[in-house]
Design an enzyme around this catalytic site. Sequence first.
Site, PDB file in Angstrom:
ATOM      1  N   ALA A 167      40.549  43.656  34.025  1.00 53.01           N
ATOM      2  CA  ALA A 167      41.286  44.203  35.171  1.00 53.01           C
ATOM      3  C   ALA A 167      40.387  44.248  36.414  1.00 53.01           C
ATOM      4  O   ALA A 167      39.725  43.265  36.735  1.00 53.01           O
ATOM      5  CB  ALA A 167      41.872  45.570  34.820  1.00 53.01           C
ATOM      6  N   CYS A 168      40.323  45.404  37.070  1.00 48.25           N
ATOM      7  CA  CYS A 168      39.609  45.493  38.354  1.00 48.25           C
ATOM      8  C   CYS A 168      38.107  45.320  38.211  1.00 48.25           C
ATOM      9  O   CYS A 168      37.423  45.089  39.204  1.00 48.25           O
ATOM     10  CB  CYS A 168      39.900  46.820  39.027  1.00 48.25           C
ATOM     11  SG  CYS A 168      41.574  46.854  39.624  1.00 48.25           S
ATOM     12  N   SER A 169      37.573  45.483  37.011  1.00 47.23           N
ATOM     13  CA  SER A 169      36.129  45.323  36.839  1.00 47.23           C
ATOM     14  C   SER A 169      35.773  43.965  36.264  1.00 47.23           C
ATOM     15  O   SER A 169      34.638  43.755  35.826  1.00 47.23           O
ATOM     16  CB  SER A 169      35.570  46.457  35.972  1.00 47.23           C
ATOM     17  OG  SER A 169      35.553  47.655  36.728  1.00 47.23           O
TER      18      SER A 169
END
Length: 374
Positions: free
Chosen positions: A156-158
């Site tokens: 995801a966002c990381s």
Amino acid sequence: MSQSVVISGKGVWLPPHRISNQELVTALNAWSEAYNLEHAAEIAAGTCEPKPMSDAAFIEKASGIKSRYAFEKKGILDINRMRPDIEERPDDVLSQQAEMAVNAATIALKNANKTAADIDAVIVSCAYTQRAYPAIAIEVQAALGIAGFGFDMLVACSAATFAVHRAYEMVAVGSARAVLVINPELTSPQVNYTDRDSHFIFGDVATAIVIENGDLATSDHQYEILSTKAETQFSNNIRSNFGYVTRASDADPYSADKLFHQEGRKVFKDVCPMAIRHMQDHLHKLDLTETAVTRWWLHQANINMNQLIVRKLIGKEPGGEDAPIVLDEFANTASAGSIIAFTRHSDDLPSGSIGVICSFGAGYSIGSLIVKKR
Ligand code: CO8
């Protein structure tokens, strides 16, 4: 002995289309009006909730987002569709996500003064891949003519920071001279453009970074990776239930839970203190203080979130250059946000400056890198 590892090249590829807040709001409101008209009897009887209207001024104030890029604009603003119209390509044509990745990688390779022959591994890391296999990274590797190996990662966002961590480790132990990390964030197919709480949040983009042995780097701007840190903590507050098992259930494969959805307020409250503590712990482990940091390249989900985090870290109101914001132009681009901020706002730093790249988002997942300008 481990090698010095540097980020020697970076690139951002911009998709061809832009969509303003107002365009999205006009489409959502027209869609909601049509829905409410169609369900007028149930709404009057109290058996159906009316769809609420969205507001461009709210979006900008609550998030800092003014517009976003789209790989394909067609379909998103069509109230009879409310999703991008992305054509299926034959197997022998480069997939859309690989195309985005190749575009960003080409910019980053040039920026690093490198060619395909200098790269030993390709990691494509993002919030979603267009298919499960063959890996998008291997398709990109073939398109660019890179030897060695490639693999995909989803965090995801990381996704971007976690992939740079893996690249750092490969170069540090000498199993690769240079690694290409690419984040083709094709988010628009997973956005629920009929949901006023989330229809404005995401944009498409592709970023790429070259991580290499410091002894081999020749580019104008190099950033030594001093340290990496990752942490995760399970949360359902940001979730999508879409997956390969969807076909095996009789539930609606297009229902709202199969798209991005979140409890935005809860995420805000949970993630801000986690990100602050994460960056503090990381710096302190290196005997660095927050005041030693010249620039914070943070995940780009919400301007108020980033300002709060940096205010707590540096103990004063942050100026634009302390923690650059790219949300106004790009919106949230999942894992690419902190990399865009880094790419656009790092070359001006004097040699010896310390900076922190930090992502935070679904999972929850937090990933950071402490870098020093060479
Ligand atoms: N227009 C008008 N009013 C609205 C709108 C709108 N568009 N949206 C919400 N409202 C209303 C709400 O209904 C609410 O009304 P009421 O008070 O009557 O209930 C009021 O406005 C306030 O709503 P919120 O409390 O929800 O508003 P916030 O100030 O919290 O702002 C945000 C909402 C902007 C979503 C904010 O909460 C936020 O940004 N939170 C942080 C979220 C975050 O960081 N998420 C990370 C997600 S990114 C990630 O992890 C990657 C996932 C993988 C990629 C997915 C790609 C598709």
